[in-house]
Design a protein around this motif. Structure first.
Motif, PDB file in Angstrom:
ATOM      1  N   GLN A  72      26.537 -29.023  -0.191  1.00  0.00           N
ATOM      2  CA  GLN A  72      26.127 -29.531  -1.499  1.00  0.00           C
ATOM      3  C   GLN A  72      25.321 -28.501  -2.288  1.00  0.00           C
ATOM      4  O   GLN A  72      24.898 -28.780  -3.414  1.00  0.00           O
ATOM      5  N   LEU A  73      25.114 -27.315  -1.722  1.00  0.00           N
ATOM      6  CA  LEU A  73      24.372 -26.266  -2.418  1.00  0.00           C
ATOM      7  C   LEU A  73      25.304 -25.524  -3.369  1.00  0.00           C
ATOM      8  O   LEU A  73      26.446 -25.936  -3.577  1.00  0.00           O
ATOM      9  N   ASP A  74      24.824 -24.436  -3.948  1.00  0.00           N
ATOM     10  CA  ASP A  74      25.645 -23.730  -4.934  1.00  0.00           C
ATOM     11  C   ASP A  74      25.814 -22.257  -4.582  1.00  0.00           C
ATOM     12  O   ASP A  74      26.030 -21.428  -5.467  1.00  0.00           O
ATOM     13  N   GLY A  75      25.737 -21.955  -3.314  1.00  0.00           N
ATOM     14  CA  GLY A  75      25.932 -20.580  -2.890  1.00  0.00           C
ATOM     15  C   GLY A  75      25.270 -20.340  -1.545  1.00  0.00           C
ATOM     16  O   GLY A  75      24.847 -21.274  -0.852  1.00  0.00           O
ATOM     17  N   PHE A  76      25.154 -19.047  -1.195  1.00  0.00           N
ATOM     18  CA  PHE A  76      24.666 -18.669   0.126  1.00  0.00           C
ATOM     19  C   PHE A  76      23.194 -18.277   0.079  1.00  0.00           C
ATOM     20  O   PHE A  76      22.629 -17.992  -0.982  1.00  0.00           O
ATOM     21  N   ASN A  77      22.596 -18.261   1.239  1.00  0.00           N
ATOM     22  CA  ASN A  77      21.183 -17.933   1.416  1.00  0.00           C
ATOM     23  C   ASN A  77      20.877 -16.539   0.853  1.00  0.00           C
ATOM     24  O   ASN A  77      21.581 -15.580   1.181  1.00  0.00           O
ATOM     25  N   PRO A  78      19.841 -16.379   0.007  1.00  0.00           N
ATOM     26  CA  PRO A  78      19.466 -15.029  -0.445  1.00  0.00           C
ATOM     27  C   PRO A  78      18.998 -14.112   0.687  1.00  0.00           C
ATOM     28  O   PRO A  78      18.867 -12.911   0.482  1.00  0.00           O
ATOM     29  N   ASN A  79      18.749 -14.694   1.850  1.00  0.00           N
ATOM     30  CA  ASN A  79      18.441 -13.902   3.041  1.00  0.00           C
ATOM     31  C   ASN A  79      19.546 -14.120   4.070  1.00  0.00           C
ATOM     32  O   ASN A  79      19.304 -14.330   5.253  1.00  0.00           O
ATOM     33  N   ALA A  80      20.798 -14.041   3.598  1.00  0.00           N
ATOM     34  CA  ALA A  80      21.951 -14.458   4.388  1.00  0.00           C
ATOM     35  C   ALA A  80      22.159 -13.597   5.621  1.00  0.00           C
ATOM     36  O   ALA A  80      22.239 -12.373   5.529  1.00  0.00           O
ATOM     37  N   ARG A  81      22.280 -14.244   6.766  1.00  0.00           N
ATOM     38  CA  ARG A  81      22.671 -13.563   8.000  1.00  0.00           C
ATOM     39  C   ARG A  81      24.164 -13.280   7.944  1.00  0.00           C
ATOM     40  O   ARG A  81      24.963 -14.157   7.610  1.00  0.00           O
ATOM     41  N   LEU A  82      24.546 -12.058   8.254  1.00  0.00           N
ATOM     42  CA  LEU A  82      25.973 -11.727   8.280  1.00  0.00           C
ATOM     43  C   LEU A  82      26.523 -11.848   9.697  1.00  0.00           C
ATOM     44  O   LEU A  82      25.787 -11.748  10.690  1.00  0.00           O
ATOM     45  N   THR A  83      27.818 -12.080   9.770  1.00  0.00           N
ATOM     46  CA  THR A  83      28.557 -12.145  11.027  1.00  0.00           C
ATOM     47  C   THR A  83      29.734 -11.179  10.942  1.00  0.00           C
ATOM     48  O   THR A  83      30.509 -11.232   9.984  1.00  0.00           O
ATOM     49  N   VAL A  84      29.847 -10.289  11.917  1.00  0.00           N
ATOM     50  CA  VAL A  84      30.967  -9.348  11.993  1.00  0.00           C
ATOM     51  C   VAL A  84      31.489  -9.367  13.423  1.00  0.00           C
ATOM     52  O   VAL A  84      30.747  -9.051  14.358  1.00  0.00           O
ATOM     53  N   LYS A  85      32.745  -9.722  13.586  1.00  0.00           N
ATOM     54  CA  LYS A  85      33.340  -9.814  14.924  1.00  0.00           C
ATOM     55  C   LYS A  85      34.275  -8.625  15.153  1.00  0.00           C
ATOM     56  O   LYS A  85      35.059  -8.254  14.279  1.00  0.00           O
ATOM     57  N   PHE A  86      34.173  -8.056  16.329  1.00  0.00           N
ATOM     58  CA  PHE A  86      35.035  -6.937  16.719  1.00  0.00           C
ATOM     59  C   PHE A  86      36.013  -7.400  17.796  1.00  0.00           C
ATOM     60  O   PHE A  86      35.760  -8.387  18.497  1.00  0.00           O
ATOM     61  N   SER A  87      37.082  -6.659  17.940  1.00  0.00           N
ATOM     62  CA  SER A  87      38.118  -7.050  18.899  1.00  0.00           C
ATOM     63  C   SER A  87      37.812  -6.594  20.317  1.00  0.00           C
ATOM     64  O   SER A  87      38.491  -7.009  21.260  1.00  0.00           O
TER      65      SER A  87
END
Length: 678
Positions: A72-87
């Motif tokens: 119900q918000l309007d975007g992502f956290n200004p302190n957004a944690r990123l996720t990057v997955k490797f193979s």
């Protein structure tokens, strides 16, 4: 952003090299956050809202509730944690210099921006899960609200053999415009813009996302101003009470039903006289109720100087109290500033001050006591017939980790409407002249008062200077790391969830690093779910996080707000608002040189009887040593506010001879560890 069925898993022989996996449909793969997991919504300031996939709500009802709130918000956290997955496994030591947040354009134009488009923000607080080959990290600085960002993963990340990582075929197809989805078009455009910024490094993975607008709720409330006039009222039966001859002050706190408890304030006739407390005036105003069309009457008081008011009224110092306190606690100590000519104004934060039948009792020796109605802002949220000291403020129910968000926002609304009442004219004695000046308002807030005071300072142009004492910059960090909160709130947020997230008996281990620490390997069973909870809680609370508002004190002021003079006071080894939480606010505001660190460790080396927790060091009560420390901090705060200069007054005049060392310093480096001592 329009979702589409994209063939991210192309049917092809995958290269043998380690890949940055790409599937924006899945937050656990990503890269995440991503605007692919949003839907258009023109009722939101950013024009979109998150649309995260829901888990099995029968098995994970608490997770479902949290994700539904986020959606119900309007975007992502200004302190957004990123996720990057490797193979496959990678060399974790290469992550920090290989992944960046790229600043793009604001969703809507604004007068002042924190950083120009094309700026790069590196990552910090890096976590790596060896079981899933996934990296998580926070931005090294607070991002700006309602702005687009690109996460870029470069081939500076090395796999286990030292070879650079490769892009996923799905990513290549997306940015080479072989896929026609709108998200791929936007992502490809952003990648083209980012390539020249990366010193020839190849972009092996990326995602595009938009941060939320944390001020949208406040703008909606301000729009109610014509419909909700403040309607100031003085106290009907004598608006101004003299403090001369008062021998004691007590609170008769309404704890529910017909129950009361009386608490004496630690003041005496001698202290009242020595502090220059002469008169106290009482009034009230109406304030809108957040998320409603209703209004509530908020009661306040003002300590007034002995001298008559100057033309235009007394200058105003707003005193914001901490968690569990009320307008008669810390603000009474701050009331000593009335001897400097201030009218010191205070009202209880939402959820504080106990129930509506509370009162103030002024004792005058053998004479009858004066009883003054002092309704509180507490609520019986749990329906047990009792109203606690913070009931209505702290909300930490399973699946609803809003913590202090609504309490802080409602209190900020109350301050907005008090300032509206001030502009309309506050006349306590009915002589037709304003007793309080409506311009050049100053603010002094302690602890929670520093949190909602950050919103007041950033949002309200009438407030021109502020001192924030031990303010929490990040609520979830404060709850997670502070001994005063970790067990109690942790048991609610984690232990009462369905399913429970406690993974160490009645405790929890979350495998989360502090700033600048080595990459943290996530190996503890259950830590992944705990980390996800804290990230969602921070996201949900972003619109009330002090560190989100701090950049707008000076660097990028909002609307008609002038640049604000702000001084931060923090305590080394604070056990309530831990040092990393306050440091987060200082960094966001770029105020290290206007931050004073009280060295409680040095003070206790001389006076070991001092409380191990220095959180209330501003309050000059208790032992002689504590009085000296508190008086020094309070004098520094008042001197800074009165000076009209953006210079830090020296607070060591009393402590240096008493402790034979200086206790107040401007830190060369902000404390990023908790610095807790036995």
């Amino acid at each position: 952003m329009i979702r589409a069925a994209l063939p991210f898993f192309l049917v092809a022989l995958l290269p043998a090299a380690t890949r940055v996996e790409f599937d924006p449909r899945l937050p656990e793969v990503g890269p995440f956050p991503t605007d692919f997991l949003t839907i258009p919504d023109q009722t939101r300031p950013t024009g979109l809202r998150p649309n995260l996939p829901m888990p099995d709500c029968a098995a994970q009802p608490s997770d479902c509730s949290e994700i539904a709130t986020i959606n119900q918000l309007d975007g992502f956290n200004p302190n957004a944690r990123l996720t990057v997955k490797f193979s496959a496994p990678i060399r974790t030591q290469t992550l920090r210099e290989a992944i960046y947040y790229v600043w793009l354009d604001a969703v809507s134009p604004r007068a002042f921006a924190l950083r120009p488009a094309g700026a790069l923000t590196p990552i910090n607080e890096v976590i790596y899960d060896p079981a899933t080959h996934t990296a998580y990290a926070k931005p090294d600085e607070m991002l700006e609200q309602a702005r687009r960002y690109l996460i870029v993963v470069t081939d500076a990340v090395q796999d286990a053999s030292g070879a650079p990582v490769e892009p996923d075929p799905g990513f290549d197809a997306c940015i080479e415009r072989r896929l026609t989805a709108a998200y791929c078009t936007d992502l490809a455009d952003a990648v083209v813009r980012a390539r020249p910024l990366l010193a020839g490094r190849r972009i092996a993975g990326a995602s595009l996302f938009t941060t939320l607008d944390p001020f949208a709720w406040f703008n909606r409330m301000e729009a109610l101003a014509p419909l909700a006039p403040p309607r100031f009222q003085p106290r009907a039966e004598g608006a101004i009470a003299s403090l001369r001859g008062v021998t004691g002050i007590a609170l008769r706190q309404h704890t529910g039903g017909n129950d009361f408890q009386e608490t004496a304030l630690p003041v005496s006739a001698g202290l009242i006289a020595a502090a220059g407390l002469d008169r106290v005036a009482f009034g009230s105003f109406e304030s809108p109720v957040l998320g409603s069309t209703a209004t509530a009457r908020v009661y306040f008081h003002a300590f007034l100087p002995a001298t008559p008011p100057p033309d235009g009224g007394y200058p105003v110092l707003l005193a914001g109290h901490g968690l569990g306190d009320s307008r008669f606690g810390m603000p009474t100590v701050a009331g000593t500033a009335s001897v400097q000519g201030y009218a010191v104004v205070a009202f209880s934060a939402f959820g504080h001050g106990y129930g509506p039948l509370s009162s103030l009792v002024l004792s005058r020796g053998d004479a009858p006591a004066t009883v003054i109605a002092a309704p509180g802002r507490g609520l019986d949220l749990d329906g047990d017939g009792r109203i606690g000291a913070t009931e209505g403020c702290l909300v930490a129910a399973p699946g609803a980790p809003i913590v202090f968000r609504d309490c802080i926002r409602q209190t900020a609304v109350d301050y907005r409407w008090f300032l509206n009442a001030l502009a309309a004219g506050v006349d306590f004695d009915g002589d037709g002249r304003a007793d309080l000046r409506s311009t050049g308002v100053h603010y002094l807030g302690q602890s929670l008062g520093g949190a909602y005071g950050s919103l007041v300072t950033a949002l309200m142009p009438e407030v021109t200077a502020a001192v924030l004492n031990v303010p929490p910059g990040n609520q979830t960090m404060t709850l997670r790391l502070g001994p005063a909160f970790r067990n109690s709130v942790g048991m609610i947020l984690l232990g009462a969830r369905q399913p429970s997230l406690l993974n160490n008996g009645d405790e929890y281990e979350e495998d989360m690093p502090l700033r600048y620490e080595e990459v943290k390997l996530r190996t503890t069973p259950g830590a992944a779910a705990i980390q996800d909870l804290f990230e969602r809680a921070e996201w949900i609370n972003a619109s009330a996080e002090a560190a989100v508002y701090a950049p707008h004190f000076k660097q990028a002021t909002l609307g008609s707000n002038p640049v604000k003079r702000v001084l931060i006071q923090m305590a080394f080894g604070d056990r309530t608002v831990v040092n990393p939480s306050t440091s987060a606010l200082v960094r966001a505001a770029n105020l290290r040189e206007r931050t004073v660190l009280y060295r409680h460790d040095l003070a206790r080396a001389v006076a070991p009887s001092l409380d191990p927790n220095p959180h209330t060091f501003l309050i000059p009560l208790g032992s002689l040593e504590q009085q000296i420390i508190g008086l020094s901090a309070l004098q520094q705060a008042i001197e800074y506010l009165l000076s009209e200069r953006d210079e830090v007054p020296d607070a060591n005049g009393l402590t240096a001879p008493a402790f034979r060392r200086t206790l107040f310093e401007i830190p060369e480096f902000l404390p990023e560890t908790t610095n807790l001592t036995p």
